[in-house]
Design a protein around this motif. Structure first.
Motif, mmCIF file in Angstrom:
data_model
loop_
_atom_site.group_PDB
_atom_site.id
_atom_site.type_symbol
_atom_site.label_atom_id
_atom_site.label_comp_id
_atom_site.label_asym_id
_atom_site.label_seq_id
_atom_site.Cartn_x
_atom_site.Cartn_y
_atom_site.Cartn_z
ATOM 1 N N PHE A 76 0.914 -1.341 -0.047
ATOM 2 C CA PHE A 76 0.211 -0.082 0.025
ATOM 3 C C PHE A 76 0.872 1.313 0.117
ATOM 4 O O PHE A 76 1.433 1.656 0.923
ATOM 5 C CB PHE A 76 -0.881 0.258 1.149
ATOM 6 C CG PHE A 76 -1.613 -1.262 1.669
ATOM 7 C CD1 PHE A 76 -2.378 -1.930 0.801
ATOM 8 C CD2 PHE A 76 -1.243 -2.042 2.928
ATOM 9 C CE1 PHE A 76 -2.980 -3.066 0.836
ATOM 10 C CE2 PHE A 76 -1.964 -3.238 3.121
ATOM 11 C CZ PHE A 76 -2.824 -3.663 2.351
ATOM 12 N N GLU A 77 1.017 1.781 -1.231
ATOM 13 C CA GLU A 77 1.869 3.103 -1.261
ATOM 14 C C GLU A 77 0.743 4.356 -1.008
ATOM 15 O O GLU A 77 1.007 5.375 -0.562
ATOM 16 C CB GLU A 77 2.417 3.297 -2.518
ATOM 17 C CG GLU A 77 3.574 2.283 -2.724
ATOM 18 C CD GLU A 77 4.623 2.889 -1.882
ATOM 19 O OE1 GLU A 77 4.988 3.906 -1.563
ATOM 20 O OE2 GLU A 77 5.496 1.785 -1.548
ATOM 21 N N THR A 78 -0.495 4.119 -1.432
ATOM 22 C CA THR A 78 -1.467 5.227 -1.357
ATOM 23 C C THR A 78 -2.664 4.592 -0.542
ATOM 24 O O THR A 78 -3.151 3.442 -0.557
ATOM 25 C CB THR A 78 -1.951 6.028 -2.664
ATOM 26 O OG1 THR A 78 -2.636 4.645 -3.641
ATOM 27 C CG2 THR A 78 -0.587 6.161 -3.536
ATOM 28 N N ILE A 79 -3.746 5.525 -0.507
ATOM 29 C CA ILE A 79 -5.076 5.154 0.214
ATOM 30 C C ILE A 79 -5.870 4.442 -1.155
ATOM 31 O O ILE A 79 -6.637 3.209 -0.653
ATOM 32 C CB ILE A 79 -5.524 6.662 0.740
ATOM 33 C CG1 ILE A 79 -7.140 5.920 1.563
ATOM 34 C CG2 ILE A 79 -6.214 7.418 -0.432
ATOM 35 C CD1 ILE A 79 -6.866 5.012 2.850
ATOM 36 N N GLU A 80 -5.687 4.987 -2.023
ATOM 37 C CA GLU A 80 -6.536 4.230 -3.080
ATOM 38 C C GLU A 80 -5.907 2.614 -3.378
ATOM 39 O O GLU A 80 -6.767 1.748 -3.635
ATOM 40 C CB GLU A 80 -6.009 4.924 -4.495
ATOM 41 C CG GLU A 80 -6.619 6.190 -4.638
ATOM 42 C CD GLU A 80 -5.583 7.458 -4.469
ATOM 43 O OE1 GLU A 80 -5.951 8.535 -4.647
ATOM 44 O OE2 GLU A 80 -4.758 6.921 -3.658
ATOM 45 N N ASP A 81 -4.727 2.349 -3.175
ATOM 46 C CA ASP A 81 -4.147 1.052 -2.992
ATOM 47 C C ASP A 81 -4.693 0.180 -1.934
ATOM 48 O O ASP A 81 -5.211 -0.896 -2.242
ATOM 49 C CB ASP A 81 -2.606 1.024 -2.794
ATOM 50 C CG ASP A 81 -1.848 1.616 -3.957
ATOM 51 O OD1 ASP A 81 -2.284 1.735 -5.302
ATOM 52 O OD2 ASP A 81 -0.756 1.978 -3.682
ATOM 53 N N LEU A 82 -4.776 0.866 -0.851
ATOM 54 C CA LEU A 82 -5.431 0.088 0.356
ATOM 55 C C LEU A 82 -6.893 -0.299 0.253
ATOM 56 O O LEU A 82 -7.426 -1.378 0.501
ATOM 57 C CB LEU A 82 -5.430 0.998 1.811
ATOM 58 C CG LEU A 82 -6.024 0.092 3.056
ATOM 59 C CD1 LEU A 82 -5.136 -0.816 3.348
ATOM 60 C CD2 LEU A 82 -5.799 1.460 4.030
ATOM 61 N N ILE A 83 -8.028 0.903 -0.037
ATOM 62 C CA ILE A 83 -8.867 0.557 -0.512
ATOM 63 C C ILE A 83 -9.590 -0.558 -1.521
ATOM 64 O O ILE A 83 -10.132 -1.384 -1.500
ATOM 65 C CB ILE A 83 -9.807 1.850 -0.944
ATOM 66 C CG1 ILE A 83 -9.660 3.038 0.323
ATOM 67 C CG2 ILE A 83 -11.423 1.570 -1.188
ATOM 68 C CD1 ILE A 83 -10.369 2.575 1.857
ATOM 69 N N GLU A 84 -8.576 -0.327 -2.485
ATOM 70 C CA GLU A 84 -8.871 -1.470 -3.638
ATOM 71 C C GLU A 84 -8.513 -2.888 -3.164
ATOM 72 O O GLU A 84 -9.126 -3.936 -3.553
ATOM 73 C CB GLU A 84 -7.950 -1.006 -5.023
ATOM 74 C CG GLU A 84 -8.267 -1.744 -6.227
ATOM 75 C CD GLU A 84 -9.805 -1.550 -6.712
ATOM 76 O OE1 GLU A 84 -10.146 -2.578 -7.235
ATOM 77 O OE2 GLU A 84 -10.291 -0.490 -6.471
ATOM 78 N N TYR A 85 -7.419 -2.942 -2.332
ATOM 79 C CA TYR A 85 -6.881 -4.253 -2.159
ATOM 80 C C TYR A 85 -8.044 -4.776 -1.114
ATOM 81 O O TYR A 85 -8.214 -5.907 -1.142
ATOM 82 C CB TYR A 85 -5.691 -4.032 -1.246
ATOM 83 C CG TYR A 85 -4.748 -5.426 -0.993
ATOM 84 C CD1 TYR A 85 -3.890 -5.953 -1.794
ATOM 85 C CD2 TYR A 85 -5.316 -6.092 0.269
ATOM 86 C CE1 TYR A 85 -3.230 -7.043 -1.382
ATOM 87 C CE2 TYR A 85 -4.516 -7.235 0.399
ATOM 88 C CZ TYR A 85 -3.419 -7.791 -0.249
ATOM 89 O OH TYR A 85 -2.809 -8.961 0.003
ATOM 90 N N ALA A 86 -8.631 -4.031 -0.275
ATOM 91 C CA ALA A 86 -9.413 -4.396 0.879
ATOM 92 C C ALA A 86 -10.717 -4.613 0.281
ATOM 93 O O ALA A 86 -11.790 -5.625 0.900
ATOM 94 C CB ALA A 86 -9.759 -3.313 1.866
ATOM 95 N N LYS A 87 -11.104 -4.323 -0.974
ATOM 96 C CA LYS A 87 -12.350 -4.752 -1.598
ATOM 97 C C LYS A 87 -11.985 -6.509 -1.862
ATOM 98 O O LYS A 87 -13.373 -6.975 -1.900
ATOM 99 C CB LYS A 87 -12.703 -4.063 -2.884
ATOM 100 C CG LYS A 87 -13.148 -2.701 -2.588
ATOM 101 C CD LYS A 87 -13.346 -1.804 -3.997
ATOM 102 C CE LYS A 87 -13.638 -0.343 -3.617
ATOM 103 N NZ LYS A 87 -13.733 0.347 -5.028
#
Length: 333
Positions: free
Chosen positions: A151-162
């Motif tokens: 996770f480099e960005t919050i977008e990375d985190l949200i997408e991964y957690a989906k």
């Protein structure tokens, strides 16, 4: 007849002396109570912090209280009593003698969720507390371990957690960080699963140790660890960027909506403390909270000082409680 008249005179005099004696006792007690309030405090004061040593509440308390000591002229001892989402300490506070010598930090929303949770069957409310002052308003933040290359960005985190479950920190069921994760789940279909602990310091240790994926915490709990290279802060859950983390975006500006989270930390006593004593304590906290040196030290730790007193603080807590009630459905209550 003369003897009878003399007897009546003697009895009347005795009754008169008795009445004077009673009046003296009542006046003496009243003067004694007033004197006790005027001399307060005459011994050390205990401040209960209902979360672990090294967490945001504990750090803020230990920065502020030396300035309160200076105003009151007596030592103040911090006692950490963590557990139960804060309610181990708050229960102990409510059970203490109502003499002004034991006060404590109260944290929202944990305070409210602890008595609104129907499973716990607590017969408590805001009315059980006499408020003294608010100290900190600390907005939520989302962080990961600095070397977590997923996770480099919050977008990375949200997408991964989906796509798969990720564990998150929590300071207790229905705490601000727990509710924040649930809000993100509801809004974006993520699969964040809270690991409940008894304070932010334990959550941080879990993230740094690789046992928990994501650190849902507060700005004041991530600012220094990020500066030290331990954490990477991905977003703040506030209406605007934090002055302490100006490079970190808000969830809203990244297109994830108005998902806000915060923890307010203030000081209260169990209801029933003499008002004159409360006034002395409030006056001391007011001076301490506005001390420029105290404010500077708090800012260095990423903690925003937000003083509120008396009715203003009481009204803030009432509004905070109303906000908690609006998200009870997320908790299945």
């Amino acid at each position: 007849m003369k003897k009878f008249s003399l007897l009546l005179l003697v009895l009347s005099f005795v009754v008169f002396l008795g009445a004077c004696g009673n009046t003296t006792v009542e006046n003496s007690n009243g003067s004694s109570d007033k004197k006790a309030s005027e001399e307060f405090p005459t011994k050390p004061i205990t401040v209960i912090v209902s979360f672990g040593a090294g967490g945001g509440t504990d750090i803020g308390a230990r920065i502020l209280l030396p300035y309160v000591e200076k105003e009151l002229g007596v030592p103040i001892t911090v006692v950490n009593k963590d557990g139960g989402g804060g309610w181990v300490g708050w229960t102990d506070l409510l059970n203490q003698k109502k003499d002004g010598y034991t006060i404590g930090y109260i944290n929202t929303p944990n305070l409210m969720t602890g008595y609104l949770n129907p499973e716990l069957k607590r017969n408590n409310s805001l009315e059980d507390f006499d408020v003294i002052a608010n100290h900190v308003l600390d907005y939520g933040a989302i962080a990961v371990r600095a070397d977590d290359d997923r996770f480099e960005t919050i977008e990375d985190l949200i997408e991964y957690a989906k796509g798969q479950e990720l564990t998150t920190t929590s300071t207790g069921v229905a705490s601000d960080d727990h509710v924040a994760a649930l809000k993100v789940n509801k809004a974006h279909g993520t699969q964040f699963v809270a690991v409940h602990g008894s304070g932010a310091v334990y959550g941080k240790a879990g993230v740094l140790g690789g046992h928990i994926d994501v650190y849902f915490a507060n700005v004041g709990e991530v600012t220094v660890p990020e500066k030290n290279g331990e954490l990477r802060v991905l977003a703040v859950m506030a209406p605007e960027r934090s002055d302490f983390l100006p490079h970190v975006p808000t969830l809203e500006e990244k297109g994830f909506g108005e998902i806000y989270s915060w923890s307010a930390r203030g000081i209260a006593a169990a209801k029933g403390v003499d008002q004159a004593k409360l006034d002395i304590i409030i006056a001391a906290f007011e001076k301490a909270l506005n001390d420029p040196e105290h404010i500077e030290k708090m800012e260095n730790m990423g903690l925003e000082v937000k003083p509120m007193y008396r009715d203003e603080y009481r009204n803030f807590l009432t509004e905070d409680e109303a906000g908690v009630k609006e998200v009870l459905d997320l908790l299945g209550w």
